[in-house]
Motif scaffolding. Structure first.
Motif, PDB file in Angstrom:
ATOM      1  N   VAL A 138       0.865  -1.190   0.000  1.00 51.68           N
ATOM      2  CA  VAL A 138       0.000   0.000   0.000  1.00 51.68           C
ATOM      3  C   VAL A 138       0.900   1.238   0.000  1.00 51.68           C
ATOM      4  N   PRO A 139       0.421   2.349  -0.577  1.00 52.72           N
ATOM      5  CA  PRO A 139       1.239   3.564  -0.513  1.00 52.72           C
ATOM      6  C   PRO A 139       1.384   4.025   0.931  1.00 52.72           C
ATOM      7  N   ARG A 140       2.477   4.705   1.252  1.00 54.67           N
ATOM      8  CA  ARG A 140       2.668   5.211   2.617  1.00 54.67           C
ATOM      9  C   ARG A 140       1.651   6.292   2.964  1.00 54.67           C
ATOM     10  N   ARG A 141       1.215   7.017   1.911  1.00 53.06           N
ATOM     11  CA  ARG A 141       0.327   8.161   2.154  1.00 53.06           C
ATOM     12  C   ARG A 141      -0.739   8.169   1.070  1.00 53.06           C
ATOM     13  N   VAL A 142      -2.005   8.223   1.476  1.00 50.42           N
ATOM     14  CA  VAL A 142      -3.099   8.334   0.510  1.00 50.42           C
ATOM     15  C   VAL A 142      -3.803   9.662   0.796  1.00 50.42           C
ATOM     16  N   VAL A 143      -3.739  10.575  -0.172  1.00 51.24           N
ATOM     17  CA  VAL A 143      -4.307  11.911   0.036  1.00 51.24           C
ATOM     18  C   VAL A 143      -5.680  11.979  -0.617  1.00 51.24           C
ATOM     19  N   VAL A 144      -6.600  12.629   0.053  1.00 51.41           N
ATOM     20  CA  VAL A 144      -7.974  12.746  -0.435  1.00 51.41           C
ATOM     21  C   VAL A 144      -8.069  13.976  -1.349  1.00 51.41           C
ATOM     22  N   ASP A 145      -8.807  13.799  -2.443  1.00 51.68           N
ATOM     23  CA  ASP A 145      -9.009  14.883  -3.409  1.00 51.68           C
ATOM     24  C   ASP A 145     -10.040  15.888  -2.896  1.00 51.68           C
ATOM     25  N   GLU A 146      -9.731  17.176  -2.949  1.00 51.55           N
ATOM     26  CA  GLU A 146     -10.668  18.156  -2.392  1.00 51.55           C
ATOM     27  C   GLU A 146     -10.702  19.455  -3.166  1.00 51.55           C
ATOM     28  N   THR A 147     -11.774  20.225  -2.944  1.00 49.66           N
ATOM     29  CA  THR A 147     -11.938  21.490  -3.648  1.00 49.66           C
ATOM     30  C   THR A 147     -12.289  22.595  -2.636  1.00 49.66           C
ATOM     31  N   ALA A 148     -12.819  23.713  -3.125  1.00 50.15           N
ATOM     32  CA  ALA A 148     -13.264  24.797  -2.231  1.00 50.15           C
ATOM     33  C   ALA A 148     -14.465  25.474  -2.889  1.00 50.15           C
ATOM     34  N   PHE A 149     -15.283  26.172  -2.075  1.00 54.08           N
ATOM     35  CA  PHE A 149     -16.546  26.698  -2.579  1.00 54.08           C
ATOM     36  C   PHE A 149     -16.720  28.183  -2.284  1.00 54.08           C
ATOM     37  N   ASP A 150     -17.202  28.917  -3.305  1.00 60.41           N
ATOM     38  CA  ASP A 150     -17.745  30.246  -3.048  1.00 60.41           C
ATOM     39  C   ASP A 150     -19.271  30.100  -3.065  1.00 60.41           C
ATOM     40  N   ARG A 151     -19.977  31.224  -2.992  1.00 60.19           N
ATOM     41  CA  ARG A 151     -21.430  31.156  -2.829  1.00 60.19           C
ATOM     42  C   ARG A 151     -22.122  30.406  -3.970  1.00 60.19           C
ATOM     43  N   GLU A 152     -21.758  30.720  -5.196  1.00 61.14           N
ATOM     44  CA  GLU A 152     -22.415  30.084  -6.344  1.00 61.14           C
ATOM     45  C   GLU A 152     -22.127  28.585  -6.381  1.00 61.14           C
ATOM     46  N   ALA A 153     -20.885  28.242  -6.118  1.00 62.85           N
ATOM     47  CA  ALA A 153     -20.505  26.818  -6.130  1.00 62.85           C
ATOM     48  C   ALA A 153     -21.261  26.062  -5.035  1.00 62.85           C
ATOM     49  N   ALA A 154     -21.471  26.706  -3.905  1.00 61.95           N
ATOM     50  CA  ALA A 154     -22.206  26.059  -2.802  1.00 61.95           C
ATOM     51  C   ALA A 154     -23.641  25.776  -3.225  1.00 61.95           C
ATOM     52  N   LYS A 155     -24.257  26.757  -3.864  1.00 59.09           N
ATOM     53  CA  LYS A 155     -25.655  26.567  -4.312  1.00 59.09           C
ATOM     54  C   LYS A 155     -25.745  25.391  -5.272  1.00 59.09           C
ATOM     55  N   ALA A 156     -24.746  25.252  -6.127  1.00 56.21           N
ATOM     56  CA  ALA A 156     -24.781  24.195  -7.145  1.00 56.21           C
ATOM     57  C   ALA A 156     -24.662  22.797  -6.525  1.00 56.21           C
ATOM     58  N   VAL A 157     -23.847  22.649  -5.480  1.00 54.15           N
ATOM     59  CA  VAL A 157     -23.635  21.272  -4.963  1.00 54.15           C
ATOM     60  C   VAL A 157     -24.591  20.899  -3.826  1.00 54.15           C
ATOM     61  N   LEU A 158     -25.217  21.911  -3.212  1.00 54.33           N
ATOM     62  CA  LEU A 158     -26.038  21.623  -2.022  1.00 54.33           C
ATOM     63  C   LEU A 158     -27.098  20.535  -2.207  1.00 54.33           C
ATOM     64  N   PRO A 159     -27.851  20.541  -3.336  1.00 55.74           N
ATOM     65  CA  PRO A 159     -28.921  19.539  -3.440  1.00 55.74           C
ATOM     66  C   PRO A 159     -28.434  18.105  -3.320  1.00 55.74           C
ATOM     67  N   ASN A 160     -27.178  17.853  -3.684  1.00 61.93           N
ATOM     68  CA  ASN A 160     -26.681  16.470  -3.621  1.00 61.93           C
ATOM     69  C   ASN A 160     -25.629  16.235  -2.547  1.00 61.93           C
ATOM     70  N   ARG A 161     -25.496  17.174  -1.638  1.00 63.21           N
ATOM     71  CA  ARG A 161     -24.450  17.031  -0.641  1.00 63.21           C
ATOM     72  C   ARG A 161     -24.803  15.916   0.333  1.00 63.21           C
ATOM     73  N   GLN A 162     -23.836  15.041   0.606  1.00 63.14           N
ATOM     74  CA  GLN A 162     -24.130  13.877   1.471  1.00 63.14           C
ATOM     75  C   GLN A 162     -23.813  14.098   2.937  1.00 63.14           C
TER      76      GLN A 162
END
Ligand code: GYE
Length: 324
Positions: free
Chosen positions: A299-323
């Motif tokens: 196994v790799p020594r380090r597994v990094v999780v993929d991530e992003t960041a949100f401004d207001r518009e981006a938040a509105k777009a993802v909210l309906p499907n946020r888990q």
């Protein structure tokens, strides 16, 4: 041309799930039948933590892993005791999310002496003996702090004069608090107008964020920006700012980390200004690592999780499907 085999499709989809960003989806992980996993969780301090625990429980069930989950109360002693109980129970694999970075060498050495492999997840441990754990699965907290700083530098690019920042830090001594603070500081030093005037521990909770912010507002009349190390602290700060008769998001700008549903909702409403993602849905990737470690695969020594960041518009777009 031959059609891809079901196994191949499963493997590819599994890989995509493992590398994917904020959402947990796709088919079940391959059965890790009969493996006994002891997992020591930090506590239940935030929305992130609750989502992380649920993700690990679901993924264990889906993978057929027998999970002994022990949720501590944010205390290192409780986690050390849980790890010792896993050693006594001779589980196959131990995984844990360390509340603070240092002070784990002794108990990890005990696990090593008992021949039980350890996976560190979410928060890193600070040890010089890297043979004490096989792999680390989790976010890049320094990168998260940098993203928060980059938004701030950009936001005040054309502004002249001091910008007074207060920082509501995560639990003192924890990896996310140390690294988010460092990443943020590294980026904002590019603009000498951006000044951190006060900084205090809010313990990653709403109550902590509210209390720390109320204190800041009593002591400083000139706060422009809050950098809260997680959504819960930021939402607590929103309450304190409103109670002081100011408008969060307008009179005082707020940046947080996690991107939970509550955080993104406040962002969509304009009460937070920028939210950096930290993905808690680590269960499927953890089970995959557990299966490999148990069967002696590399196994790799380090597994990094993929991530992003949100401004207001981006938040509105993802909210309906946020888990989470
Ligand atoms: O950001 C916070 C939680 O370790 C990444 O812990 C985790 C942090 C998360 O309490 O909400």
């Amino acid at each position: 041309m031959r059609r891809p085999s079901t196994l191949l499709v499963l493997v590819i989809t599994g890989l995509l799930t493992a590398c994917g960003g904020g959402e947990e989806s796709g088919p079940r992980a391959p059965a890790q039948g009969g493996i006994r996993l002891g997992f020591s969780q930090v506590g239940a301090e935030s929305a992130w933590r609750l989502a992380n625990t649920t993700s690990i429980e679901h993924a264990a069930t889906n993978a057929g892993v027998q999970l002994d989950l022990r949720v501590a109360d944010g205390k290192q002693d409780s986690q050390t005791n849980a790890i010792r109980a896993f050693i006594d129970a001779k589980v196959d694999v131990i995984a844990f999310s360390p509340v603070v970075e240092s002070g784990w060498d002794k108990v990890l050495q005990e696990a090593k002496d008992a021949g039980i492999p350890v996976i560190v997840t979410d928060r890193m441990v600070d040890t010089t003996d890297t043979s004490l754990f096989v792999t680390m699965l989790g976010s890049d907290f320094t990168a998260e702090g940098r993203k928060a700083g980059e938004w701030l530098v950009e936001h005040y690019r054309d502004f002249n004069g001091p910008v007074h920042i207060v920082e509501i830090e995560g639990t003192t001594g924890s990896a996310p608090a140390n690294q988010r603070r460092a990443g943020f500081a590294e980026v904002i030093k590019a603009d000498t107008d951006l000044q951190v005037i006060d900084s205090r521990d809010g313990d990653f909770t709403r109550a902590g964020g509210e209390q720390v912010m109320a204190g800041f507002l009593r002591e400083h009349t000139d706060i422009d920006v809050v950098f809260a190390h997680n959504d819960d602290e930021g939402l607590g700060a929103v309450k304190a700012i409103e109670a002081a008769g100011k408008r969060p998001g307008q009179d005082v700008k707020i940046i947080t980390v996690d991107a939970s549903r509550d955080g993104l909702s406040a962002l969509a409403e304009g009460r937070l200004n920028y939210v950096v993602e930290c993905n808690p849905l680590l269960g499927p990737q953890l089970m995959e690592l557990v299966g490999k470690v148990k069967t002696g695969q590399a196994v790799p020594r380090r597994v990094v999780v993929d991530e992003t960041a949100f401004d207001r518009e981006a938040a509105k777009a993802v909210l309906p499907n946020r888990q989470y």
